[in-house]
Design a protein around this motif. Structure first.
Motif, PDB file in Angstrom:
ATOM      1  N   GLN A  12      -2.733 -19.621 -39.945  1.00  0.00           N
ATOM      2  CA  GLN A  12      -1.850 -18.466 -40.040  1.00  0.00           C
ATOM      3  C   GLN A  12      -0.488 -18.715 -39.404  1.00  0.00           C
ATOM      4  OE1 GLN A  12      -5.039 -18.619 -38.895  1.00  0.00           O
ATOM      5  NE2 GLN A  12      -5.789 -16.551 -38.489  1.00  0.00           N
ATOM      6  N   PRO A  13      -0.433 -19.177 -38.140  1.00  0.00           N
ATOM      7  CA  PRO A  13       0.880 -19.401 -37.525  1.00  0.00           C
ATOM      8  C   PRO A  13       1.675 -20.517 -38.188  1.00  0.00           C
ATOM      9  CG  PRO A  13      -0.894 -20.118 -36.064  1.00  0.00           C
ATOM     10  CD  PRO A  13      -1.527 -19.340 -37.166  1.00  0.00           C
ATOM     11  N   SER A  14       0.986 -21.499 -38.757  1.00  0.00           N
ATOM     12  CA  SER A  14       1.697 -22.538 -39.504  1.00  0.00           C
ATOM     13  C   SER A  14       2.391 -21.933 -40.710  1.00  0.00           C
ATOM     14  CB  SER A  14       0.727 -23.633 -39.968  1.00  0.00           C
ATOM     15  OG  SER A  14       0.272 -24.427 -38.895  1.00  0.00           O
ATOM     16  N   ARG A  15       1.694 -21.041 -41.395  1.00  0.00           N
ATOM     17  CA  ARG A  15       2.295 -20.406 -42.564  1.00  0.00           C
ATOM     18  C   ARG A  15       3.518 -19.583 -42.182  1.00  0.00           C
ATOM     19  NH1 ARG A  15      -3.249 -19.207 -43.769  1.00  0.00           N
ATOM     20  NH2 ARG A  15      -2.904 -17.019 -43.274  1.00  0.00           N
ATOM     21  N   ALA A  16       3.452 -18.894 -41.060  1.00  0.00           N
ATOM     22  CA  ALA A  16       4.585 -18.076 -40.623  1.00  0.00           C
ATOM     23  C   ALA A  16       5.820 -18.940 -40.390  1.00  0.00           C
ATOM     24  CB  ALA A  16       4.215 -17.311 -39.350  1.00  0.00           C
ATOM     25  N   VAL A  17       5.633 -20.079 -39.748  1.00  0.00           N
ATOM     26  CA  VAL A  17       6.765 -20.967 -39.459  1.00  0.00           C
ATOM     27  C   VAL A  17       7.342 -21.538 -40.754  1.00  0.00           C
ATOM     28  CG1 VAL A  17       7.410 -23.177 -38.409  1.00  0.00           C
ATOM     29  CG2 VAL A  17       6.025 -21.538 -37.122  1.00  0.00           C
ATOM     30  N   ILE A  18       6.478 -21.964 -41.668  1.00  0.00           N
ATOM     31  CA  ILE A  18       6.943 -22.541 -42.935  1.00  0.00           C
ATOM     32  C   ILE A  18       7.700 -21.499 -43.756  1.00  0.00           C
ATOM     33  CG2 ILE A  18       6.185 -23.485 -45.146  1.00  0.00           C
ATOM     34  CD1 ILE A  18       3.820 -24.768 -43.583  1.00  0.00           C
ATOM     35  N   ILE A  19       7.154 -20.290 -43.853  1.00  0.00           N
ATOM     36  CA  ILE A  19       7.822 -19.229 -44.604  1.00  0.00           C
ATOM     37  C   ILE A  19       9.186 -18.929 -43.990  1.00  0.00           C
ATOM     38  CG2 ILE A  19       7.742 -16.772 -45.216  1.00  0.00           C
ATOM     39  CD1 ILE A  19       4.655 -17.088 -45.354  1.00  0.00           C
ATOM     40  N   PHE A  20       9.246 -18.873 -42.683  1.00  0.00           N
ATOM     41  CA  PHE A  20      10.515 -18.590 -42.001  1.00  0.00           C
ATOM     42  C   PHE A  20      11.565 -19.638 -42.351  1.00  0.00           C
ATOM     43  CE2 PHE A  20      13.519 -18.727 -38.485  1.00  0.00           C
ATOM     44  CZ  PHE A  20      13.818 -17.387 -38.305  1.00  0.00           C
ATOM     45  N   CYS A  21      11.182 -20.891 -42.329  1.00  0.00           N
ATOM     46  CA  CYS A  21      12.114 -21.965 -42.668  1.00  0.00           C
ATOM     47  C   CYS A  21      12.602 -21.833 -44.106  1.00  0.00           C
ATOM     48  CB  CYS A  21      11.446 -23.329 -42.476  1.00  0.00           C
ATOM     49  SG  CYS A  21      11.185 -23.801 -40.755  1.00  0.00           S
ATOM     50  N   LYS A  22      11.701 -21.552 -45.004  1.00  0.00           N
ATOM     51  CA  LYS A  22      12.060 -21.450 -46.422  1.00  0.00           C
ATOM     52  C   LYS A  22      12.977 -20.251 -46.674  1.00  0.00           C
ATOM     53  CE  LYS A  22       8.046 -23.841 -48.403  1.00  0.00           C
ATOM     54  NZ  LYS A  22       8.848 -24.836 -49.148  1.00  0.00           N
ATOM     55  N   VAL A  23      12.630 -19.110 -46.112  1.00  0.00           N
ATOM     56  CA  VAL A  23      13.418 -17.901 -46.329  1.00  0.00           C
ATOM     57  C   VAL A  23      14.845 -18.074 -45.811  1.00  0.00           C
ATOM     58  CG1 VAL A  23      13.684 -15.483 -45.612  1.00  0.00           C
ATOM     59  CG2 VAL A  23      11.464 -16.316 -46.378  1.00  0.00           C
ATOM     60  N   PRO A  55       0.976 -24.704 -35.196  1.00  0.00           N
ATOM     61  CA  PRO A  55       1.972 -25.692 -35.600  1.00  0.00           C
ATOM     62  C   PRO A  55       2.693 -26.285 -34.407  1.00  0.00           C
ATOM     63  CG  PRO A  55       2.914 -23.512 -35.754  1.00  0.00           C
ATOM     64  CD  PRO A  55       1.480 -23.316 -35.333  1.00  0.00           C
ATOM     65  N   ALA A  56       3.527 -27.275 -34.703  1.00  0.00           N
ATOM     66  CA  ALA A  56       4.412 -27.869 -33.708  1.00  0.00           C
ATOM     67  C   ALA A  56       5.652 -28.344 -34.452  1.00  0.00           C
ATOM     68  CB  ALA A  56       3.735 -29.027 -32.993  1.00  0.00           C
ATOM     69  N   ILE A  57       6.747 -28.507 -33.723  1.00  0.00           N
ATOM     70  CA  ILE A  57       7.963 -29.005 -34.345  1.00  0.00           C
ATOM     71  C   ILE A  57       8.582 -30.108 -33.489  1.00  0.00           C
ATOM     72  CG2 ILE A  57       8.488 -26.809 -35.470  1.00  0.00           C
ATOM     73  CD1 ILE A  57      10.722 -26.425 -33.326  1.00  0.00           C
ATOM     74  N   ALA A  58       9.405 -30.909 -34.155  1.00  0.00           N
ATOM     75  CA  ALA A  58      10.240 -31.896 -33.462  1.00  0.00           C
ATOM     76  C   ALA A  58      11.630 -31.771 -34.061  1.00  0.00           C
ATOM     77  CB  ALA A  58       9.691 -33.298 -33.656  1.00  0.00           C
ATOM     78  N   HIS A  59      12.615 -31.582 -33.213  1.00  0.00           N
ATOM     79  CA  HIS A  59      14.007 -31.445 -33.653  1.00  0.00           C
ATOM     80  C   HIS A  59      14.823 -32.438 -32.835  1.00  0.00           C
ATOM     81  CE1 HIS A  59      17.583 -28.581 -34.649  1.00  0.00           C
ATOM     82  NE2 HIS A  59      17.493 -29.589 -35.493  1.00  0.00           N
ATOM     83  N   GLY A  60      14.967 -33.626 -33.400  1.00  0.00           N
ATOM     84  CA  GLY A  60      15.524 -34.713 -32.603  1.00  0.00           C
ATOM     85  C   GLY A  60      14.530 -35.113 -31.539  1.00  0.00           C
ATOM     86  N   SER A  67       3.542 -20.974 -32.068  1.00  0.00           N
ATOM     87  CA  SER A  67       4.330 -20.455 -33.187  1.00  0.00           C
ATOM     88  C   SER A  67       5.380 -19.425 -32.785  1.00  0.00           C
ATOM     89  CB  SER A  67       3.388 -19.841 -34.238  1.00  0.00           C
ATOM     90  OG  SER A  67       2.688 -18.726 -33.713  1.00  0.00           O
ATOM     91  N   HIS A  68       5.066 -18.546 -31.842  1.00  0.00           N
ATOM     92  CA  HIS A  68       6.048 -17.546 -31.445  1.00  0.00           C
ATOM     93  C   HIS A  68       7.268 -18.205 -30.812  1.00  0.00           C
ATOM     94  CE1 HIS A  68       2.689 -14.264 -31.123  1.00  0.00           C
ATOM     95  NE2 HIS A  68       2.986 -14.580 -32.372  1.00  0.00           N
ATOM     96  N   SER A  69       7.028 -19.187 -29.972  1.00  0.00           N
ATOM     97  CA  SER A  69       8.143 -19.923 -29.351  1.00  0.00           C
ATOM     98  C   SER A  69       8.945 -20.674 -30.404  1.00  0.00           C
ATOM     99  CB  SER A  69       7.611 -20.904 -28.302  1.00  0.00           C
ATOM    100  OG  SER A  69       6.991 -20.219 -27.237  1.00  0.00           O
ATOM    101  N   ILE A  70       8.236 -21.243 -31.382  1.00  0.00           N
ATOM    102  CA  ILE A  70       8.914 -21.974 -32.454  1.00  0.00           C
ATOM    103  C   ILE A  70       9.807 -21.040 -33.261  1.00  0.00           C
ATOM    104  CG2 ILE A  70       8.560 -23.205 -34.628  1.00  0.00           C
ATOM    105  CD1 ILE A  70       5.995 -24.388 -33.361  1.00  0.00           C
ATOM    106  N   CYS A  76      17.292 -19.056 -33.101  1.00  0.00           N
ATOM    107  CA  CYS A  76      18.447 -19.266 -32.220  1.00  0.00           C
ATOM    108  C   CYS A  76      19.204 -20.565 -32.520  1.00  0.00           C
ATOM    109  CB  CYS A  76      17.988 -19.296 -30.762  1.00  0.00           C
ATOM    110  SG  CYS A  76      17.299 -17.737 -30.153  1.00  0.00           S
ATOM    111  N   ALA A  77      18.491 -21.575 -32.962  1.00  0.00           N
ATOM    112  CA  ALA A  77      19.084 -22.904 -33.111  1.00  0.00           C
ATOM    113  C   ALA A  77      19.800 -23.111 -34.441  1.00  0.00           C
ATOM    114  CB  ALA A  77      18.011 -23.974 -32.932  1.00  0.00           C
ATOM    115  N   PHE A  78      19.462 -22.319 -35.440  1.00  0.00           N
ATOM    116  CA  PHE A  78      20.053 -22.502 -36.762  1.00  0.00           C
ATOM    117  C   PHE A  78      20.966 -21.319 -37.083  1.00  0.00           C
ATOM    118  CE2 PHE A  78      16.424 -25.255 -36.662  1.00  0.00           C
ATOM    119  CZ  PHE A  78      16.828 -26.372 -37.384  1.00  0.00           C
ATOM    120  N   PRO A  79      22.256 -21.552 -37.174  1.00  0.00           N
ATOM    121  CA  PRO A  79      23.243 -20.470 -37.315  1.00  0.00           C
ATOM    122  C   PRO A  79      23.129 -19.670 -38.601  1.00  0.00           C
ATOM    123  CG  PRO A  79      24.274 -22.623 -37.633  1.00  0.00           C
ATOM    124  CD  PRO A  79      22.899 -22.876 -37.096  1.00  0.00           C
ATOM    125  N   GLY A  80      22.449 -20.194 -39.620  1.00  0.00           N
ATOM    126  CA  GLY A  80      22.345 -19.471 -40.878  1.00  0.00           C
ATOM    127  C   GLY A  80      21.284 -18.394 -40.892  1.00  0.00           C
TER     128      GLY A  80
END
Length: 250
Positions: A12-23, A55-60, A67-70, A76-80
């Motif tokens: 579930q939390p993986s899906r939330a992060v992926i959807i957020f990125c796509k949207v 989920p987990a992320i790596a940004h550099g 997931s909530h922290s992600i 906050c990190a992506f201006p768009g």
């Protein structure tokens, strides 16, 4: 530097992060970590998330899990990213935090335990814990009632009475989507009394279309397998694979 998202869409939390990125048009690479193959327990993945969860992320060089922290970081990190997902206003942010903290100890715990014991274990030929079912059902009804009467209080169609969705809406609705694997009558029994919750799910789904449905396709496939072919009667290898997937991620 391109964002890397380590996820499994049955989570579930993986899906939330992926959807957020796509949207939000965030440029990212989705790296599948298959829990059914225990890939989340490997030393390689532990370098990304020592807790060995998705989920987990790596940004550099920056790595983050939970997931909530992600979701907060991405907003906050992506201006768009539109402000309504995680408003700059500190008062509004604090109210989002209150929803997210409540989610973990209420709705998530209830849905997880209920689905596992009423659907997954019986489908695999294992006995369910009826006491756990009763306690989870009570907490699930309590959680749905609280969403209906308190978190959805206000003029807007989203949590906190807002007119646009926040990361809290996405996180909680993805949680509730896990109820889709239940028997349809049971799902209707649980969600039926909560008309505002049902409308809120639809609003969140529409606000993130078409990505919401696309990302949830894997869940619908599992629902069909549970509906059409009991796992205990299925191919042994297939049954074992679905067992690992569902029990590890729900």
């Amino acid at each position: 530097m391109k964002l890397e998202v380590y996820a499994d869409r049955m989570s579930q939390p993986s899906r939330a992060v992926i959807i957020f990125c796509k949207v939000n048009g965030i440029d990212y690479t989705e790296l599948k970590v298959d829990i059914s193959k225990r890939e989340h327990l490997t030393p390689k993945f532990a370098e990304i998330n020592p807790m060995k969860q998705l989920p987990a992320i790596a940004h550099g060089k920056f790595k983050l899990f939970e997931s909530h922290s992600i979701l907060i970081y991405l907003a906050c990190a992506f201006p768009g990213v539109a402000d309504h997902w995680y408003p700059a206003d500190h008062f509004k942010r604090s109210t989002i935090h209150s929803v997210l903290y409540w989610h973990h100890s209420n709705l998530r715990r209830a849905a997880d335990t209920y689905v596992t014991n009423t659907t997954i274990l019986p489908a695999l030929g294992h006995p369910s814990n009826q006491q756990a079912v009763a306690e989870a059902e009570k907490l699930l009804f309590s959680s749905l009632s609280k969403i209906e009467s308190f978190w959805l209080k206000g003029d807007g169609p989203f949590l906190l009475g807002w007119n646009q969705p926040s990361i809290a809406d996405l996180s909680l609705v993805c949680e509730l989507m896990q109820l889709e694997v239940l028997d349809e009558k049971d799902c209707d029994r649980l969600l039926g009394p909560y008309k505002k919750v049902q409308q809120w799910i639809k609003h969140t789904r529409n606000a993130t279309s078409p990505h919401f449905d696309n990302v949830h396709k894997i869940l619908m496939k599992v629902k069909e397998k549970l509906k059409n072919k009991p796992l205990m009667e299925a191919n042994h290898g297939c049954a074992r694979d679905i067992e690992k997937r569902l029990r590890s991620r729900i």
